[in-house]
Design a protein around this motif. Sequence first.
Motif, PDB file in Angstrom:
ATOM      1  N   UNK A   1      -4.269  -0.099  -0.652  1.00  0.00           N
ATOM      2  CA  UNK A   1      -2.955   0.359  -0.190  1.00  0.00           C
ATOM      3  C   UNK A   1      -2.160  -0.814   0.391  1.00  0.00           C
ATOM      4  N   UNK A   2      -2.859  -1.746   1.056  1.00  0.00           N
ATOM      5  CA  UNK A   2      -2.169  -2.934   1.593  1.00  0.00           C
ATOM      6  C   UNK A   2      -1.602  -3.800   0.478  1.00  0.00           C
ATOM      7  N   UNK A   3      -2.379  -3.957  -0.591  1.00  0.00           N
ATOM      8  CA  UNK A   3      -1.922  -4.766  -1.738  1.00  0.00           C
ATOM      9  C   UNK A   3      -0.729  -4.065  -2.404  1.00  0.00           C
ATOM     10  N   UNK A   4      -0.832  -2.735  -2.553  1.00  0.00           N
ATOM     11  CA  UNK A   4       0.278  -1.978  -3.152  1.00  0.00           C
ATOM     12  C   UNK A   4       1.548  -2.147  -2.307  1.00  0.00           C
ATOM     13  N   UNK A   5       1.390  -2.127  -0.973  1.00  0.00           N
ATOM     14  CA  UNK A   5       2.557  -2.310  -0.097  1.00  0.00           C
ATOM     15  C   UNK A   5       3.165  -3.702  -0.283  1.00  0.00           C
ATOM     16  N   UNK A   6       2.285  -4.719  -0.355  1.00  0.00           N
ATOM     17  CA  UNK A   6       2.786  -6.089  -0.522  1.00  0.00           C
ATOM     18  C   UNK A   6       3.606  -6.204  -1.812  1.00  0.00           C
ATOM     19  N   UNK A   7       3.136  -5.592  -2.893  1.00  0.00           N
ATOM     20  CA  UNK A   7       3.880  -5.650  -4.161  1.00  0.00           C
ATOM     21  C   UNK A   7       5.167  -4.832  -4.071  1.00  0.00           C
ATOM     22  N   UNK A   8       5.079  -3.633  -3.477  1.00  0.00           N
ATOM     23  CA  UNK A   8       6.270  -2.764  -3.418  1.00  0.00           C
ATOM     24  C   UNK A   8       7.380  -3.411  -2.595  1.00  0.00           C
ATOM     25  N   UNK A   9       7.005  -4.249  -1.616  1.00  0.00           N
ATOM     26  CA  UNK A   9       8.009  -4.911  -0.774  1.00  0.00           C
ATOM     27  C   UNK A   9       8.681  -6.084  -1.484  1.00  0.00           C
ATOM     28  N   UNK A  10       8.173  -6.425  -2.672  1.00  0.00           N
ATOM     29  CA  UNK A  10       8.705  -7.593  -3.388  1.00  0.00           C
ATOM     30  C   UNK A  10       9.835  -7.138  -4.328  1.00  0.00           C
ATOM     31  N   UNK A  11      10.989  -7.816  -4.258  1.00  0.00           N
ATOM     32  CA  UNK A  11      12.151  -7.418  -5.068  1.00  0.00           C
ATOM     33  C   UNK A  11      11.871  -7.469  -6.560  1.00  0.00           C
ATOM     34  N   UNK A  12      10.993  -8.389  -6.977  1.00  0.00           N
ATOM     35  CA  UNK A  12      10.718  -8.558  -8.417  1.00  0.00           C
ATOM     36  C   UNK A  12       9.861  -7.428  -8.987  1.00  0.00           C
ATOM     37  N   UNK A  13       9.371  -6.561  -8.121  1.00  0.00           N
ATOM     38  CA  UNK A  13       8.485  -5.478  -8.589  1.00  0.00           C
ATOM     39  C   UNK A  13       9.269  -4.174  -8.617  1.00  0.00           C
ATOM     40  N   UNK A  14       9.285  -3.506  -9.797  1.00  0.00           N
ATOM     41  CA  UNK A  14      10.031  -2.243  -9.887  1.00  0.00           C
ATOM     42  C   UNK A  14       9.144  -1.021  -9.639  1.00  0.00           C
ATOM     43  N   UNK A  15       7.873  -1.114 -10.075  1.00  0.00           N
ATOM     44  CA  UNK A  15       6.967   0.042  -9.924  1.00  0.00           C
ATOM     45  C   UNK A  15       5.576  -0.438  -9.541  1.00  0.00           C
ATOM     46  N   UNK A  16       4.955   0.301  -8.614  1.00  0.00           N
ATOM     47  CA  UNK A  16       3.541   0.058  -8.297  1.00  0.00           C
ATOM     48  C   UNK A  16       2.797   1.360  -8.551  1.00  0.00           C
ATOM     49  N   UNK A  17       1.866   1.340  -9.490  1.00  0.00           N
ATOM     50  CA  UNK A  17       0.987   2.503  -9.695  1.00  0.00           C
ATOM     51  C   UNK A  17      -0.177   2.341  -8.726  1.00  0.00           C
ATOM     52  N   UNK A  18      -0.342   3.289  -7.819  1.00  0.00           N
ATOM     53  CA  UNK A  18      -1.465   3.242  -6.875  1.00  0.00           C
ATOM     54  C   UNK A  18      -2.464   4.314  -7.312  1.00  0.00           C
ATOM     55  N   UNK A  19      -3.601   3.862  -7.830  1.00  0.00           N
ATOM     56  CA  UNK A  19      -4.523   4.789  -8.522  1.00  0.00           C
ATOM     57  C   UNK A  19      -5.858   4.899  -7.800  1.00  0.00           C
ATOM     58  N   UNK A  20      -6.445   6.080  -7.908  1.00  0.00           N
ATOM     59  CA  UNK A  20      -7.803   6.262  -7.380  1.00  0.00           C
ATOM     60  C   UNK A  20      -8.483   7.358  -8.186  1.00  0.00           C
ATOM     61  N   UNK A  21      -9.755   7.641  -7.860  1.00  0.00           N
ATOM     62  CA  UNK A  21     -10.503   8.618  -8.667  1.00  0.00           C
ATOM     63  C   UNK A  21     -10.095  10.055  -8.356  1.00  0.00           C
ATOM     64  N   UNK A  22      -9.396  10.264  -7.236  1.00  0.00           N
ATOM     65  CA  UNK A  22      -8.857  11.589  -6.922  1.00  0.00           C
ATOM     66  C   UNK A  22      -7.409  11.407  -6.486  1.00  0.00           C
ATOM     67  N   UNK A  23      -6.550  12.364  -6.884  1.00  0.00           N
ATOM     68  CA  UNK A  23      -5.137  12.303  -6.507  1.00  0.00           C
ATOM     69  C   UNK A  23      -4.985  12.183  -4.984  1.00  0.00           C
ATOM     70  N   UNK A  24      -5.817  12.941  -4.242  1.00  0.00           N
ATOM     71  CA  UNK A  24      -5.653  12.939  -2.784  1.00  0.00           C
ATOM     72  C   UNK A  24      -5.964  11.558  -2.190  1.00  0.00           C
ATOM     73  N   UNK A  25      -6.891  10.802  -2.802  1.00  0.00           N
ATOM     74  CA  UNK A  25      -7.184   9.453  -2.297  1.00  0.00           C
ATOM     75  C   UNK A  25      -5.957   8.549  -2.509  1.00  0.00           C
ATOM     76  N   UNK A  26      -5.356   8.671  -3.704  1.00  0.00           N
ATOM     77  CA  UNK A  26      -4.177   7.850  -4.011  1.00  0.00           C
ATOM     78  C   UNK A  26      -3.025   8.218  -3.068  1.00  0.00           C
ATOM     79  N   UNK A  27      -2.837   9.518  -2.847  1.00  0.00           N
ATOM     80  CA  UNK A  27      -1.773   9.967  -1.934  1.00  0.00           C
ATOM     81  C   UNK A  27      -2.033   9.464  -0.510  1.00  0.00           C
ATOM     82  N   UNK A  28      -3.322   9.444  -0.133  1.00  0.00           N
ATOM     83  CA  UNK A  28      -3.694   8.944   1.204  1.00  0.00           C
ATOM     84  C   UNK A  28      -3.287   7.484   1.356  1.00  0.00           C
TER      85      UNK A  28
END
Length: 289
Positions: free
Chosen positions: A13-40
């Motif tokens: 989640x920290x890595x996803x945040x670092x990418x999402x905060x970058x202007x050059x990044x339009x989309x970050x897919x944050x994936x896990x084995x269960x939807x609830x983990x990804x949402x968490x």
Amino acid sequence: MKVAVIGAGTMGSGIAQAFAQCDAVETVYLCDIKQEFADGGKSKIEKNLGRLVKKEKMTQEAADAIVAKVKTGLNTIATDPDLVVEAALEVMDIKKACFKELQENIVKNPDCIYASNTSSLSITEIGAGLKTPIIGMHFFNPAPVMKLIEVISGANTPKETTEKVIEISKTLGKTPVQVNEAPGFVVNRILIPLINEGIFVYSEGISDIEGIDTAMKLGCNHPMGPLELGDYVGLDIVLAIMDVLYNETKDSKYRACGLLRKMVRAGHLGVKSGIGFYKYNEDRTKTPV
Ligand code: 3HC
């Protein structure tokens, strides 16, 4: 640029945040084995950004725009990334299976770069037998704040992949350091035995928990003492890295402290389990155990 982060735990989640905060990044897919983990994982990002808004370091609109870039789901949503960063469990077979599934069945972009955030496993071994060789892209906790990315080339990593990952790291506002493959790379080879030594010092009764942490903070200007940092990284991770260092080298200087192993067996993993060398309270304060 579109990025897929596989694993929505603390690092993912920290890595996803670092990418999402970058202007050059339009989309970050944050994936896990269960939807609830990804949402968490996405909730953690919202919470972190909420703290910045509260401190007036970011507007609510900017925080909302960053959160909106993060799409959560199973690995199957990551069909068109330019870069995959795997931050799944530190288990060789899980990492290998993850990349195989992504490369063979999910990712349609033939130019996609595949990176692992492994803290000490062999990049060459993770990538063995894959269609596209992988690279190490090792972030540090907390990933949105820490400036370093270790860029680790495995035996089969093409030079162009290394060059591209160095560029991407700079675009993220981080400082890449190129590292040759070796157990623990640079930082964990040095840092994790230091934390392990702190645990030996405690288990030998040389000082108490706060004494050891205060000594290293004030004596060496470290932001956290070794026991506090062990709790922060996760004592299970510290033990896993010590075991990799020992098993790969058979050098007794990497022997994990018995107390560390005992705490991990007891489920006293540090911040994530609420107890380690300190007890962690709801209000983010802590007291030595
Ligand atoms: N996520 C996002 N941002 C965070 C954060 C988190 N989990 N924790 C803290 N921050 C941000 C805060 O919002 C704050 O931002 P601001 O300056 O813009 O207001 C900034 O970081 C400083 O935080 P605080 O004021 O709350 O607290 P500190 O000044 O005490 O700093 C710390 C906290 C950055 C965690 C600092 O104690 C530190 O650097 N500790 C050492 C961390 C370290 O060594 N990490 C490496 C571990 S090894 C590793 O990760 C490798 C792995 O493979 C094992």
